[in-house]
Design a protein around this motif. Structure first.
Motif, short mmCIF file in Angstrom:
data_model
loop_
_atom_site.label_atom_id
_atom_site.label_comp_id
_atom_site.label_asym_id
_atom_site.label_seq_id
_atom_site.Cartn_x
_atom_site.Cartn_y
_atom_site.Cartn_z
N ASP A 179 0.83 -1.20 0.00
CA ASP A 179 0.00 0.00 0.00
C ASP A 179 0.87 1.26 0.00
N PRO A 180 0.80 2.08 -1.04
CA PRO A 180 1.62 3.30 -1.05
C PRO A 180 1.29 4.25 0.09
N THR A 181 0.06 4.19 0.58
CA THR A 181 -0.30 5.08 1.69
C THR A 181 0.48 4.71 2.96
N SER A 182 0.80 3.42 3.10
CA SER A 182 1.59 3.03 4.27
C SER A 182 3.01 3.60 4.16
N ALA A 183 3.57 3.61 2.94
CA ALA A 183 4.90 4.20 2.76
C ALA A 183 4.85 5.69 3.04
N ILE A 184 3.80 6.33 2.56
CA ILE A 184 3.62 7.76 2.84
C ILE A 184 3.55 7.99 4.34
N GLY A 185 2.82 7.08 5.02
CA GLY A 185 2.72 7.21 6.47
C GLY A 185 4.09 7.11 7.14
N ARG A 186 4.92 6.19 6.61
CA ARG A 186 6.26 6.06 7.19
C ARG A 186 7.09 7.32 6.92
N TYR A 187 6.99 7.84 5.70
CA TYR A 187 7.71 9.07 5.38
C TYR A 187 7.24 10.23 6.27
N GLU A 188 5.93 10.29 6.48
CA GLU A 188 5.38 11.35 7.32
C GLU A 188 5.89 11.22 8.75
N GLU A 189 5.94 9.97 9.23
CA GLU A 189 6.44 9.75 10.59
C GLU A 189 7.90 10.16 10.71
N ARG A 190 8.68 9.86 9.66
CA ARG A 190 10.10 10.24 9.67
C ARG A 190 10.25 11.76 9.69
N ILE A 191 9.45 12.44 8.89
CA ILE A 191 9.51 13.91 8.85
C ILE A 191 9.08 14.49 10.18
N ARG A 192 8.05 13.89 10.80
CA ARG A 192 7.59 14.37 12.11
C ARG A 192 8.72 14.24 13.14
N ARG A 193 9.45 13.12 13.06
CA ARG A 193 10.56 12.93 13.99
C ARG A 193 11.65 13.98 13.74
N GLN A 194 11.92 14.23 12.43
CA GLN A 194 12.91 15.25 12.12
C GLN A 194 12.47 16.62 12.66
N GLU A 195 11.18 16.94 12.43
CA GLU A 195 10.66 18.20 12.93
C GLU A 195 10.75 18.27 14.45
N ALA A 196 10.45 17.15 15.10
CA ALA A 196 10.53 17.11 16.56
C ALA A 196 11.96 17.33 17.03
N THR A 197 12.91 16.73 16.28
CA THR A 197 14.32 16.90 16.64
C THR A 197 14.74 18.37 16.51
N VAL A 198 14.27 18.99 15.41
CA VAL A 198 14.57 20.41 15.22
C VAL A 198 13.99 21.23 16.35
N ARG A 199 12.74 20.92 16.71
CA ARG A 199 12.12 21.65 17.83
C ARG A 199 12.90 21.44 19.12
#
Length: 242
Positions: A179-199
């Protein structure tokens, strides 16, 4: 042969298509074979019926010929009898007897022709009845062939539809598996973690800056204390000197 063809026509015309399909392992192949068999049997039956009709028409011609012969000989007998009467009225007995003999001969031929025609009538009736039954059987067979063809076309259409639905189902299953939406979800989670790290880094940076400002404030306060202490000491020394 005609009776055999008629029996086959009747048997095939009465065949229950649905019952045959229920017992078939592959209904589509069964229908295809039945269409071929029916078509072949119809062609064979048509040839036999055509031959039977041809024989009946020949028999009808023979019957009409016999009837015409009977009428012709009857007219000849009448003509000869009248001629004999004319000669007899004229006092010519010899010619009168001659034409009476011809009239008798014509009447015998008429009777023979009438007997022939009469003897042909039952056979003609029976053969025409057989032809009618064979035509009816052929019509039923053609109706069954139409039904078979319609069933076959319906089954093929349903089979193709089912195959298409199966392909769509398989495609959906493959989508579910990757499911491509699951990959998108993983990418989104990775970006959220990056954003959290920046914060977090920003928050740490802000905390460090606050600490520095607090240190500066503490240093300013200590400097002022030292300055006031020095001023006090200066005042005390001046008072002592005075």
């Amino acid at each position: 042969m005609k009776q055999s063809i008629f029996a086959r026509v009747a048997q095939l015309a009465k065949a229950n298509i649905n019952a045959l399909l229920d017992s078939a392992e592959d209904p589509q192949k069964m229908l295809d074979q039945m269409v071929r068999d029916y078509s072949a049997n119809i062609r064979e039956a048509e040839a036999a019926v055509a031959q039977t009709i041809g024989n009946v028409r020949m028999a009808e011609e023979d019957y009409r010929r016999a009837v015409n012969d009977a009428n012709t000989w009857g007219n000849k007998a009448i003509a000869a009898s009248r001629k004999a009467d004319e000669f007899r009225a004229a006092g010519n007995g010899v010619d009168a007897d001659k034409f009476d003999a011809l009239a008798r001969l014509a009447l015998q031929r008429q009777m023979t022709a009438e007997s022939t025609a009469k003897g042909q009538e039952p056979g003609l009736a029976a053969q025409n009845e057989i032809v009618d039954k064979l035509k009816g059987g052929l019509d039923q067979m053609k109706g069954k062939l139409h039904e078979l063809t319609a069933k076959r076309n319906e089954l093929v259409a349903r089979s193709r539809t089912a195959a298409a639905q199966s392909q769509v189902h398989d495609a959906l299953k493959s989508l579910d598996a990757g499911d491509p939406t699951s990959a998108i979800g993983r990418y989104e989670e990775r970006i959220r973690r990056q954003e959290a790290t920046v914060r977090g880094q920003q928050e740490l940076a802000a905390s460090s800056l606050d600490a520095q400002f607090a240190a500066l404030e503490d240093l300013g306060e200590q400097t002022e204390v030292e300055a006031r202490l020095a001023a006090l000491k200066s005042i005390d020394r001046k008072a002592i000197d005075d």
